[in-house]
Design an enzyme around this catalytic site. Sequence first.
Site, mmCIF file in Angstrom:
data_model
loop_
_atom_site.group_PDB
_atom_site.id
_atom_site.type_symbol
_atom_site.label_atom_id
_atom_site.label_comp_id
_atom_site.label_asym_id
_atom_site.label_seq_id
_atom_site.Cartn_x
_atom_site.Cartn_y
_atom_site.Cartn_z
ATOM 1 N N ASN A 173 0.926 -1.206 -0.120
ATOM 2 C CA ASN A 173 0.036 0.017 0.067
ATOM 3 C C ASN A 173 0.944 1.398 0.144
ATOM 4 O O ASN A 173 0.997 1.771 -1.048
ATOM 5 C CB ASN A 173 -0.950 0.118 1.177
ATOM 6 C CG ASN A 173 -2.009 0.979 0.969
ATOM 7 O OD1 ASN A 173 -2.034 1.880 0.041
ATOM 8 N ND2 ASN A 173 -3.082 1.039 1.912
ATOM 9 N N ASP A 174 1.391 1.666 1.174
ATOM 10 C CA ASP A 174 2.462 2.828 1.271
ATOM 11 C C ASP A 174 3.299 2.947 0.143
ATOM 12 O O ASP A 174 3.521 3.965 -0.469
ATOM 13 C CB ASP A 174 3.166 2.932 2.611
ATOM 14 C CG ASP A 174 2.013 2.989 3.880
ATOM 15 O OD1 ASP A 174 2.107 2.588 4.900
ATOM 16 O OD2 ASP A 174 0.901 3.412 3.508
ATOM 17 N N VAL A 175 3.995 1.763 -0.205
ATOM 18 C CA VAL A 175 5.082 1.808 -1.103
ATOM 19 C C VAL A 175 4.779 2.231 -2.785
ATOM 20 O O VAL A 175 5.396 2.224 -3.385
ATOM 21 C CB VAL A 175 6.045 0.806 -1.058
ATOM 22 C CG1 VAL A 175 6.676 0.408 0.025
ATOM 23 C CG2 VAL A 175 5.103 -0.609 -1.653
ATOM 24 N N ALA A 204 1.133 3.159 7.189
ATOM 25 C CA ALA A 204 1.510 4.690 7.736
ATOM 26 C C ALA A 204 0.081 5.297 8.056
ATOM 27 O O ALA A 204 -0.069 6.383 8.406
ATOM 28 C CB ALA A 204 2.075 5.406 6.543
#
Lengths: 462, 138
Positions: free
Chosen positions: A388-390, A429
Amino acid sequence: MNLDTGIRLAYLIAAVCFILALKALSGPKTARAGNLIGAAGMALAIGMTFATPSLSRFGLMVGAMAIGVVIGLPAARLVKMTAMPQMVAAFNGVGGGAAALIALAEFVKATPGSLAVYQVVEVLFGIVVGSVSFAGSAVAFAKLQELMTGRPITYPGQQVLNGVVATGILGLAIAACLSPHNWLIAVIGILGLLFGIAFVLPIGGADVPVLISLLNSFTGLAVAASGFVLHSVVLVVAGTLVGASGTLLTRMMSAAMGRSLPNILFSAFGSVITATAGADGTSGDRGVRSATAEDVAVLLAYSQKVIIVPGYGLAVAQAQHSARELADLLQARGVEVFYAIHPVAGRMPGHMNVLLAEANVPYDELKEMDEANPEFQSADVALVVGANDVVNPAAKNSPGSPIYGMPILAVDEARNIVFLKRSMRPGFAGIDNELLFDPKTTLLFGDAKDSLTKLVAAIKAL
Amino acid sequence: MNGGDILTLVTVFVLAAFVGFEVISKVPSILHTPLMSGTNAVHGVVLVGAMVVLGQAQGTVEIVLGFIAVVLATLNVVGGFVVTDRMLEMFKGRQPKAGRRPGAAVGSGGTGGADGSLSTPAGGAAPVTSPVAEGSGS
């Protein structure tokens, strides 16, 4: 067997062809053949109509058909692939127009006062639905062709006005059933055209294709009505088939967009978008598009280049073996597949490489971020498994975001993005990912391992 | 037409409606737009009705209406099937990847035509924008 029986049997065969065509068009392997079966049925039906003894004016008929072919064939052959949806709208609209004209001509031909009430109803239904479809398709065409703004056009009291026009049509139709006059029928036809325009104006943007599908089923019903008027079984069968399957298809299309049909028809999509565009990071009730494993399997299997982006979700689900199985299957079909590994994919640097190596993924299929990023823009699908965050573009675009400045994988440049996710929960995050709401993003909900296993099964079944 | 005939047509109508609902099921979203186009072609059968109207017309008004109806319905038939076939061309067998260079398709104009072929400019109906780049780099 006399000629009349032969013609009726030919129409029966044509109707069977149409049913088989729709069936075959529902699967990727048979779709093209399905279209040809439909065309064969159509050729048979048209050919046998020429043999009908009670008909004359074949010269005029062939002339009219020649005009249609001379306009339609180049238009259909030369149009750019990107312009296909508006061509469908145009060809749908003329079908509706033809159905309305048929009903009108039969009404004109009938001796005044000779029609029973049910016959007037058939005529009115054909005229109204046909002209709504004709005018609505014309506006949809203009929107997609950018002859007018593609955005929803709204004005105060719009729903009320549409309601008044619809009620007016209904009232006049009842009056026409009691005393059918030519001028009443003409006014109803004109109101039908107006309603078609007014009904389509507030629908815009990404909703127009769903609208075209709805108008397509309208045309089907108008054709069925003209079949009733002409006592033609083949028209009733084919028109009803399209009306029913078109309604179902319309619902599938709106479901694939994560929205309901009334929502699409009455909520002026574009204004919703502009309202939420500024409010960054609010998922609210924005629609995401979820799909089934079968949908995603077809997308992957018919791609040329697929990039798998594994993340923590893949690690916790121990899905690396399933991921490899999927990649092997796709490669066997000639799809170029590799893995894009973000430096912090998983829970520690290098975590993902180890997991995938354990699943015997060849080393040269693992690409580091800098090597992988230029590849995304030529990728048909970026398959994000539990990451997700990456891949969150907020790291590039939103200076206020906690992850701003973190290097990310350029998944957003791929032509299609598929997320395998357990839920809509944000990533580690704790921030929303804009990419999930991107029009080219599809979500497949579920545990990463389960989803990958289903994909493998679905691709094997293709 | 007597009452029996209209009941026959109503029977046909009801049965055809059920067939229409049952015949398509679980259509992958990649096929939504081609299926819409295919059903669009099927209702082109209205051409048969238009031919009957023109062929049995008695007055000038009917001839004119019938003539226009035949032109429009022919457009529906021809355009419907040809457009559907062009969309489905995308699904024909793919080439093995031999000879493909990684990134060969980057910025290639050749894929441009296929872009969005099964979808719309807005990417709405079919979630799939360009699953199969037409012939590019193969």
